[in-house]
Design a protein around this motif. Structure first.
Motif, PDB file in Angstrom:
ATOM      1  N   TRP A   1       0.498  -0.815   0.009  1.00 57.77           N
ATOM      2  CA  TRP A   1       0.128   0.553  -0.566  1.00 57.77           C
ATOM      3  C   TRP A   1       0.840   1.096   0.233  1.00 57.77           C
ATOM      4  O   TRP A   1       0.251   2.752  -0.271  1.00 57.77           O
TER       5      TRP A   1
ATOM      6  N   TRP B   1     -10.552   0.798  -2.068  1.00 61.87           N
ATOM      7  CA  TRP B   1     -10.966  -1.030  -2.270  1.00 61.87           C
ATOM      8  C   TRP B   1     -10.948  -1.528  -3.607  1.00 61.87           C
ATOM      9  O   TRP B   1     -11.674  -1.212  -4.240  1.00 61.87           O
ATOM     10  N   TYR B   2      -9.737  -2.160  -3.643  1.00 62.01           N
ATOM     11  CA  TYR B   2      -9.751  -2.705  -4.271  1.00 62.01           C
ATOM     12  C   TYR B   2     -10.206  -3.394  -4.461  1.00 62.01           C
ATOM     13  O   TYR B   2     -10.942  -3.816  -5.993  1.00 62.01           O
ATOM     14  N   ASP B   3     -11.792  -4.711  -4.026  1.00 63.93           N
ATOM     15  CA  ASP B   3     -12.713  -5.014  -4.284  1.00 63.93           C
ATOM     16  C   ASP B   3     -13.500  -3.993  -5.732  1.00 63.93           C
ATOM     17  O   ASP B   3     -14.651  -4.313  -5.732  1.00 63.93           O
TER      18      ASP B   3
ATOM     19  N   PHE C   1     -12.326  -1.626  -7.760  1.00 63.02           N
ATOM     20  CA  PHE C   1     -11.305  -1.112  -8.225  1.00 63.02           C
ATOM     21  C   PHE C   1     -12.343  -1.130  -9.903  1.00 63.02           C
ATOM     22  O   PHE C   1     -11.688  -2.726 -10.473  1.00 63.02           O
TER      23      PHE C   1
ATOM     24  N   ASN D   1     -14.883   5.148  -6.009  1.00 66.45           N
ATOM     25  CA  ASN D   1     -13.488   3.956  -6.597  1.00 66.45           C
ATOM     26  C   ASN D   1     -13.835   3.724  -8.088  1.00 66.45           C
ATOM     27  O   ASN D   1     -12.258   3.524  -7.856  1.00 66.45           O
TER      28      ASN D   1
ATOM     29  N   TYR E   1      -9.989   4.511  -9.231  1.00 69.53           N
ATOM     30  CA  TYR E   1      -9.687   3.908 -10.855  1.00 69.53           C
ATOM     31  C   TYR E   1      -9.047   4.125 -12.073  1.00 69.53           C
ATOM     32  O   TYR E   1      -7.771   3.727 -12.359  1.00 69.53           O
TER      33      TYR E   1
ATOM     34  N   ILE F   1      -2.257   1.299 -10.291  1.00 76.40           N
ATOM     35  CA  ILE F   1      -3.181   0.189  -9.624  1.00 76.40           C
ATOM     36  C   ILE F   1      -3.103  -1.593 -10.266  1.00 76.40           C
ATOM     37  O   ILE F   1      -2.767  -1.902  -9.271  1.00 76.40           O
TER      38      ILE F   1
ATOM     39  N   ALA G   1      -1.950  -5.253  -9.093  1.00 72.27           N
ATOM     40  CA  ALA G   1      -3.173  -5.698  -8.657  1.00 72.27           C
ATOM     41  C   ALA G   1      -3.250  -7.289  -8.531  1.00 72.27           C
ATOM     42  O   ALA G   1      -3.826  -7.280  -7.814  1.00 72.27           O
TER      43      ALA G   1
ATOM     44  N   LEU H   1      -2.046  -7.351  -4.435  1.00 72.84           N
ATOM     45  CA  LEU H   1      -3.402  -6.963  -3.511  1.00 72.84           C
ATOM     46  C   LEU H   1      -4.405  -8.155  -3.668  1.00 72.84           C
ATOM     47  O   LEU H   1      -4.938  -7.884  -2.718  1.00 72.84           O
ATOM     48  N   ASP H   2      -4.380  -8.376  -4.587  1.00 71.33           N
ATOM     49  CA  ASP H   2      -5.539 -10.012  -5.056  1.00 71.33           C
ATOM     50  C   ASP H   2      -5.442 -10.845  -3.652  1.00 71.33           C
ATOM     51  O   ASP H   2      -6.688 -11.545  -3.547  1.00 71.33           O
TER      52      ASP H   2
ATOM     53  N   ARG I   1      -7.468  -5.388   1.856  1.00 72.48           N
ATOM     54  CA  ARG I   1      -7.595  -5.270   0.158  1.00 72.48           C
ATOM     55  C   ARG I   1      -8.800  -3.737   0.239  1.00 72.48           C
ATOM     56  O   ARG I   1      -9.173  -2.910  -0.562  1.00 72.48           O
TER      57      ARG I   1
END
Length: 479
Positions: free
Chosen positions: A257, A280-282, A284, A315, A319, A326, A330, A333-334, A341
């Motif tokens: 991060w 929040w990655y989820d 993006f 978000n 993104y 990003i 990924a 982060l995944d 995340r």
């Protein structure tokens, strides 16, 4: 003024003794304590009552034994089994108040733990002169201010106690170190009252302003002046056991991060800051995909709440703007757990994460400014110092204003030997505790403001107490 001036105090919902520390520093003498949690009661006993048992030739009048009593419910219902004390203090849990019929006075508080406090106040033989209560900030928030808080105020007045229409809302980080302040944002509601009889307490002309608030403080202090390392002070890293160091997986999350946010910050316009909303990655995805998700949910009859729609759109826009950065992160982060995340930046201008205070929360990672810490909480969410380590229980105790001689231990009933407790229990107790400096300050201010209506011996003890509670708490309590 004589240094021997004193008053007695009763400590309800006592925890490990934050109120005890504050009232002892103000010149008080212990008369009673009640705490239902056995681990907290044992720590209270070890630090505050064991020295009194060892030093006392005889017990105070009306006290059968130096011990922490248990459940306050059993001690107040059907009859009150609490001795008299000049001051009654307690950080009572805020349970929902019954709204059925909005009956007046004590009946409306039945089923809540405030009702048990009211039972004590209603007994002439045990009624204290001054009441000092503490609760979460939300008690004065929009959901509870006109219901729960108003009921408490009305009940106190009907029992003959003068009290303000509004609560005192205060935090130790607003108080300078020389007055007992600490670098911890811990806004709490303090309710203070003193017995004057119903003729005065019910008179509208006796309605007061809060004794203190987060605005208009009577001293020159800025929260930006805190230096966590020096003012707490932090323990030297070399002296901190390895068990408080971050694990490799945690370090990987922080470093990932940190790298992502550093690259994003480099692309911002002059004066622009990192987003204040959680990223929040989820979430993006391209903006068009986010809109399709929102529309599809509505067509299926299960619309996404408006607040979440706004969150998804922000978000998605974030993104699209930083997609080049990003997407490179990924794969890493995944691989993180869902709660890692999500990241929330609350540290002002961008800086390396190693220069922030972080929390690993169930809702994600949060970064804060490094000069003072967020409120301690009663779960394992210990503040993280940059990329180094977690705060130790000793540092948590310092944040709550407890002295360094305070031990997270209990005395063995068989041998009297101190037995340390687990760190998890210590963190929980600090998260549940009252801040000593904040409680001390509001109590002394209240007594000074109402000194013409408060018994002279309480006023004399407060007059003889130092402006900084740390002075009197430098040595373990003895009689």
């Amino acid at each position: 003024m004589s240094s021997t001036a004193t008053f007695t105090f009763a400590d309800l919902f006592a925890g490990v003794g934050g109120f005890h520390a504050a009232l002892h520093a103000a010149g008080g003498t212990w008369a009673f304590a009640s705490e239902i949690d056995r681990a907290a009661a044992a720590v209270y006993d070890h630090n505050w009552l064991r020295p009194l048992r060892e030093a006392a030739a005889e017990l105070p009048a009306g006290v059968d034994r130096f011990a922490v009593s248990g459940d306050i419910v059993e001690l107040t219902d059907p009859s009150v089994a609490v001795p008299h004390a000049d001051v009654l203090a307690g950080g009572f849990p805020c349970q929902p108040f019954s709204k059925s019929g909005f009956q007046r006075g004590m009946d409306e508080t039945r089923g809540t733990l405030f009702w048990n406090i009211a039972r004590i106040l209603a007994e002439p033989a045990v009624r204290p002169s001054v009441v000092l209560l503490e609760n979460v900030r939300n008690l004065a928030g929009p959901r509870h201010r006109d219901t729960t808080f108003r009921t408490i105020v009305r009940t106190l007045r009907e029992l003959g106690y003068r009290t303000a229409d509004a609560p005192a809302v205060f935090s130790p980080h607003l108080l300078p170190r020389e007055l007992g302040g600490r670098p911890q944002v811990r806004e709490r509601v303090f309710i203070l009252a003193h017995h004057v009889g119903t003729d005065v307490s019910m008179d509208p002309s006796t309605r007061d302003d809060p004794i203190v608030s987060t605005r208009g403080l009577a001293f020159d202090w800025s929260k930006e002046r805190w230096d966590l390392a020096a003012d707490l002070p932090l323990q030297l890293d070399a002296e901190v056991p390895d068990k408080y160091s971050l694990e490799s997986a945690e370090l990987k999350m922080i470093q990932t991060w940190d790298s992502l946010l550093t690259e994003v910050a480099a692309s911002l316009e002059p004066g622009e800051r990192l987003p204040g909303f959680p990223i929040w990655y989820d979430a993006f995805k391209p903006v068009a995909d986010a809109e399709d998700e929102i529309e599809a949910a509505a067509l299926m009859g299960d619309p996404i709440p408006r607040w979440k729609q706004d969150f998804l759109r922000k978000n998605a826009a974030f993104y699209e703007r930083h997609r080049g950065v990003i997407d490179r992160f990924a794969p890493i982060l995944d691989s993180f757990p869902p709660s890692r995340r999500k990241f929330e930046w609350q540290a002002g201008e961008h800086r390396p994460l190693g220069d922030t205070i972080m929390h690993f929360r169930p809702s994600g990672i949060r970064a804060k400014r490094p000069d003072y810490v967020p409120a301690l909480v009663a779960i394992t969410q210990t503040s993280i110092l940059g990329e180094r380590r977690r705060l130790t229980p000793r540092e948590a105790a310092r944040l709550q204003g407890l002295p360094d001689w305070f031990e997270f231990s209990q005395s063995s009933p068989d041998t009297g030997v101190s037995v340390p407790q687990t760190d998890a229990a210590s963190y929980k107790q600090m998260g549940n505790g009252v801040n000593v400096g904040a409680a001390y300050y509001v109590f002394r201010e209240y007594v000074n403001r109402h000194r013409h209506e408060i018994p002279a011996h309480i006023v004399a003890a407060v007059d003889a107490s130092p402006t900084n509670p740390d002075v009197r708490l430098a040595r373990p309590v003895t009689r």
